[in-house]
Design a protein around this motif. Sequence first.
Motif, PDB file in Angstrom:
ATOM      1  N   GLN A 165       0.831  -1.146  -0.152  1.00  0.00           N
ATOM      2  CA  GLN A 165      -0.026  -0.153   0.105  1.00  0.00           C
ATOM      3  C   GLN A 165       0.706   1.343  -0.033  1.00  0.00           C
ATOM      4  O   GLN A 165       1.794   1.382   0.813  1.00  0.00           O
ATOM      5  CB  GLN A 165      -0.799   0.040   1.342  1.00  0.00           C
ATOM      6  N   LEU A 166       0.618   2.070  -0.980  1.00  0.00           N
ATOM      7  CA  LEU A 166       1.278   3.543  -0.739  1.00  0.00           C
ATOM      8  C   LEU A 166       0.571   4.383  -0.229  1.00  0.00           C
ATOM      9  O   LEU A 166      -0.529   5.106  -0.623  1.00  0.00           O
ATOM     10  CB  LEU A 166       1.410   3.846  -2.264  1.00  0.00           C
ATOM     11  N   LYS A 167       1.054   4.496   1.073  1.00  0.00           N
ATOM     12  CA  LYS A 167       0.255   5.526   2.153  1.00  0.00           C
ATOM     13  C   LYS A 167       1.245   5.956   3.114  1.00  0.00           C
ATOM     14  O   LYS A 167       2.219   5.392   3.384  1.00  0.00           O
ATOM     15  CB  LYS A 167      -0.865   4.613   2.657  1.00  0.00           C
ATOM     16  N   HIS A 168       0.664   7.114   3.868  1.00  0.00           N
ATOM     17  CA  HIS A 168       1.656   7.631   4.898  1.00  0.00           C
ATOM     18  C   HIS A 168       1.565   6.789   5.965  1.00  0.00           C
ATOM     19  O   HIS A 168       0.471   6.255   6.474  1.00  0.00           O
ATOM     20  CB  HIS A 168       1.032   9.047   5.042  1.00  0.00           C
ATOM     21  N   ARG A 169       2.665   6.777   6.836  1.00  0.00           N
ATOM     22  CA  ARG A 169       2.716   5.884   8.195  1.00  0.00           C
ATOM     23  C   ARG A 169       2.888   6.679   9.117  1.00  0.00           C
ATOM     24  O   ARG A 169       3.790   7.679   9.030  1.00  0.00           O
ATOM     25  CB  ARG A 169       3.472   4.749   7.783  1.00  0.00           C
ATOM     26  N   CYS A 170       2.837   6.202  10.327  1.00  0.00           N
ATOM     27  CA  CYS A 170       2.823   6.847  11.645  1.00  0.00           C
ATOM     28  C   CYS A 170       3.355   5.601  12.583  1.00  0.00           C
ATOM     29  O   CYS A 170       2.558   4.785  12.757  1.00  0.00           O
ATOM     30  CB  CYS A 170       1.996   7.725  12.435  1.00  0.00           C
ATOM     31  N   LEU A 171       4.707   5.932  13.362  1.00  0.00           N
ATOM     32  CA  LEU A 171       4.931   4.844  14.348  1.00  0.00           C
ATOM     33  C   LEU A 171       5.262   5.484  15.604  1.00  0.00           C
ATOM     34  O   LEU A 171       5.724   6.402  15.825  1.00  0.00           O
ATOM     35  CB  LEU A 171       6.417   4.167  13.846  1.00  0.00           C
ATOM     36  N   LYS A 172       4.687   4.723  16.672  1.00  0.00           N
ATOM     37  CA  LYS A 172       4.810   5.131  18.149  1.00  0.00           C
ATOM     38  C   LYS A 172       6.156   4.866  18.436  1.00  0.00           C
ATOM     39  O   LYS A 172       6.101   3.758  19.073  1.00  0.00           O
ATOM     40  CB  LYS A 172       3.642   5.032  19.008  1.00  0.00           C
ATOM     41  N   GLY A 173       7.221   5.539  18.183  1.00  0.00           N
ATOM     42  CA  GLY A 173       8.372   4.996  18.688  1.00  0.00           C
ATOM     43  C   GLY A 173       8.671   4.737  20.351  1.00  0.00           C
ATOM     44  O   GLY A 173       9.607   3.748  20.358  1.00  0.00           O
ATOM     45  N   PHE A 174       8.187   5.419  20.833  1.00  0.00           N
ATOM     46  CA  PHE A 174       8.115   5.292  22.400  1.00  0.00           C
ATOM     47  C   PHE A 174       7.425   3.770  22.929  1.00  0.00           C
ATOM     48  O   PHE A 174       7.404   3.684  24.137  1.00  0.00           O
ATOM     49  CB  PHE A 174       7.848   6.433  23.357  1.00  0.00           C
ATOM     50  N   HIS A 175       6.659   3.248  21.972  1.00  0.00           N
ATOM     51  CA  HIS A 175       5.964   2.113  22.257  1.00  0.00           C
ATOM     52  C   HIS A 175       7.009   0.783  22.214  1.00  0.00           C
ATOM     53  O   HIS A 175       6.631  -0.150  22.718  1.00  0.00           O
ATOM     54  CB  HIS A 175       4.821   1.922  21.381  1.00  0.00           C
ATOM     55  N   ILE A 176       8.103   1.039  21.663  1.00  0.00           N
ATOM     56  CA  ILE A 176       9.016  -0.138  21.812  1.00  0.00           C
ATOM     57  C   ILE A 176       9.602  -0.189  23.289  1.00  0.00           C
ATOM     58  O   ILE A 176      10.104   0.877  23.944  1.00  0.00           O
ATOM     59  CB  ILE A 176      10.510   0.458  20.979  1.00  0.00           C
ATOM     60  N   GLU A 177       9.329  -1.564  23.624  1.00  0.00           N
ATOM     61  CA  GLU A 177       9.644  -1.552  25.212  1.00  0.00           C
ATOM     62  C   GLU A 177      11.205  -1.710  25.518  1.00  0.00           C
ATOM     63  O   GLU A 177      11.840  -2.151  24.804  1.00  0.00           O
ATOM     64  CB  GLU A 177       8.868  -3.083  25.554  1.00  0.00           C
ATOM     65  N   PRO A 178      11.338  -0.948  26.688  1.00  0.00           N
ATOM     66  CA  PRO A 178      12.933  -1.050  27.051  1.00  0.00           C
ATOM     67  C   PRO A 178      13.493  -2.456  27.402  1.00  0.00           C
ATOM     68  O   PRO A 178      12.561  -3.351  27.952  1.00  0.00           O
ATOM     69  CB  PRO A 178      12.843  -0.182  28.284  1.00  0.00           C
ATOM     70  N   GLN A 179      14.486  -2.925  27.353  1.00  0.00           N
ATOM     71  CA  GLN A 179      15.166  -4.200  27.635  1.00  0.00           C
ATOM     72  C   GLN A 179      16.558  -3.747  28.177  1.00  0.00           C
ATOM     73  O   GLN A 179      17.130  -2.948  27.892  1.00  0.00           O
ATOM     74  CB  GLN A 179      15.377  -4.918  26.284  1.00  0.00           C
ATOM     75  N   ASP A 180      16.991  -4.881  29.186  1.00  0.00           N
ATOM     76  CA  ASP A 180      18.173  -4.554  29.817  1.00  0.00           C
ATOM     77  C   ASP A 180      19.279  -4.761  28.840  1.00  0.00           C
ATOM     78  O   ASP A 180      20.292  -3.669  28.682  1.00  0.00           O
ATOM     79  CB  ASP A 180      18.347  -5.656  30.785  1.00  0.00           C
TER      80      ASP A 180
END
Length: 342
Positions: A12-27
């Motif tokens: 699909q050719l469409k604009h995207r938005c990613l919620k970067g701070f939803h990446i969970e922290p890891q040790d």
Amino acid sequence: YSVAPKTVHDKQLKHRCLKGFHIEPQDDYLQSRKPVLVNNDCKVILSAPRKSMTDYYYKNADADEVIFVHEGSGTLRTMYGSLNFEYGDYLVIPRGTTHQLEFDSEKNRLLIVESYGPITTPKRYRNHYGQLMEHSPYCERDIRKPVDLETFDERGDFLFYIKKQDNIYPYHYLNHPFDVVGWDGFVYPFAFSIHNFEPITGRLHMPPPIHQTFDGHNFVICSFVPRMYDYHPLSIPAPYNHSNIDSDEVLYYVDGDFMSRKHVERGMITLHPGGIPHGPHPGTVEKSIGAKETRELAVMVDTFRPLLMTEYAAGIEDPNYYHSWIPDAVSGNGLQHVDIAP
């Protein structure tokens, strides 16, 4: 073990938005690195490591790395010496550089760009002899080289993790990796703060290349920093709607306010692919008239070949982002402008 990104072949050719701070922290630092957008020239990676690299050393034999420090501080330790880093720093690490990252706390957020070609300063900023010229938005004084070279003449069991062809290989070395008494040359890690990027402004809207900070093979890295808006009496500060022909445009939102967007969050990533138009959200053009300056802070990566999303990206995508250009009166639930300053 393999760290090859699993791509989502969504055509699909469409604009995207990613919620970067939803990446969970890891040790663990290496485990925390999550590629979200990739092609054959580079990878855009998000990382939220809690712990320092104290038990092993790391070497990327595939790619140069640019690490943008969004949250956290610490020290990059290498065979060339040490580099202290903090919020807003770019760390440029050439491929093959053995290093450790030591963090001052467990709250760290990093934007990492892996480049399969060298990372350089833009050619138009340099003269015939390679020196940065006066019209460049930064100069050699802004670049921090490693300091305090420590020589460890030790033997033992030193664990390395080496990345090659998207695999991580564990190696055990007999000699300490930092058994170096000196070095020479022009390939070494360095730091540059986005806060030292001096913006280029004009009476009318200036094109995106004025924000360029680094050059890669088939992509560029740009810095959007606080600056004066266009100062022609009839200027409209908000950028005009446009359609990228040669590039996909990735914008990583760091801090401040963005007059062209109605809703932003810290760590948010937008992907505007080449071939379809994008521009200010409804109402923001009118709102920008008369504004004198912006306090925005963002990192942009423009790639000249299309990017693919990964499974990590699909897991943090806002599927309704493309609706954000619908006027509030039409959508009934238009997104609201927010200031993302801490």
